[in-house]
Design an enzyme around this catalytic site. Sequence first.
Site, mmCIF file in Angstrom:
data_model
loop_
_atom_site.group_PDB
_atom_site.id
_atom_site.type_symbol
_atom_site.label_atom_id
_atom_site.label_comp_id
_atom_site.label_asym_id
_atom_site.label_seq_id
_atom_site.Cartn_x
_atom_site.Cartn_y
_atom_site.Cartn_z
ATOM 1 N N LYS A 1 37.803 43.252 37.564
ATOM 2 C CA LYS A 1 37.685 44.278 36.536
ATOM 3 C C LYS A 1 36.530 45.250 36.818
ATOM 4 C CE LYS A 1 41.181 43.080 33.964
ATOM 5 N NZ LYS A 1 41.101 42.412 32.667
ATOM 6 N N ARG B 1 42.737 33.754 34.228
ATOM 7 C CA ARG B 1 43.781 34.580 34.855
ATOM 8 C C ARG B 1 43.169 35.308 36.050
ATOM 9 N NH1 ARG B 1 45.869 39.876 34.493
ATOM 10 N NH2 ARG B 1 48.161 39.994 34.541
#
Length: 285
Positions: free
Chosen positions: A230, A264
């Site tokens: 991210k 995840r």
Amino acid sequence: MIATMSRSALAAGPAGHLDLPALLSRPYPAVMGVLNLTPDSFSDGGQFVVPERALAQARRMVAEGADIIDIGAESTRPYGSEPISADEELKRLQPVLPEVVSLGVPVSIDSMKSAVVAWALDHGAVIANDVWGLQRDAGMARLLAERKLPVVVMHNRDSADPAIDIMKDIAAFFARSLDIAANAGISAENIVLDPGIGFGKTPEQSMTALARLGELCTFGRPILVGASRKRFISTVSPSEPQQRLGGSIAAHLVAAQNGAKIIRSHDVAETVQALGVAAAIWDQR
């Protein structure tokens, strides 16, 4: 001590059935491998649009220890993604999802469209992963109540607002989603909460959500965290998505310490190893 039994064997039964309580009762988090069938995902857009390559990647993640494979056919990246029709989403899924289901590991469908989720469940998916937490498609909660399958409810916002208290915003969002779920008849035991790292948040807010993740455990539902590659990582250590493995693992270990039960990740082997070693070390305390 860390069990030596195959990780995916604890999660999957015949045809990829998901035993969620067994998965969540383990001493360290389960790993959900990411499979994007999209040309425009932020970290691997275009790599797996060819079905053969997608299937090879799924097999690789299963061999590396993924407990769940999360398949998405529409980019939901917060910055610059283009919406597509349900027909286009299904066109991408049809040659891949049933084949991944046949690998025997539980499959999650990452979609915010109830029509797409219904097709995926009909073809063997056993989890729905809704990035708008049952709050965008009015048919989603009703569908999942009927199917009696787990759903990942993710926090999201249309845009980031640095002025808000992000933890209060996440809590209020989850409260609304849980009300929607209860009113539709979704069992609380089938709900997993995801704070939505990187979605509708500044980088600082994403880090706050990770640091204060334990506050969300008051909802009494398991927490999923997907911090893999991210953008917030690059604000600490300037990097492109493919260069963020170290930051991803750091964030996921923090999440595990703060109560996350599912991680995840795009990088399954490294994440499985990191969580296993960390758990072995924590066992010595």
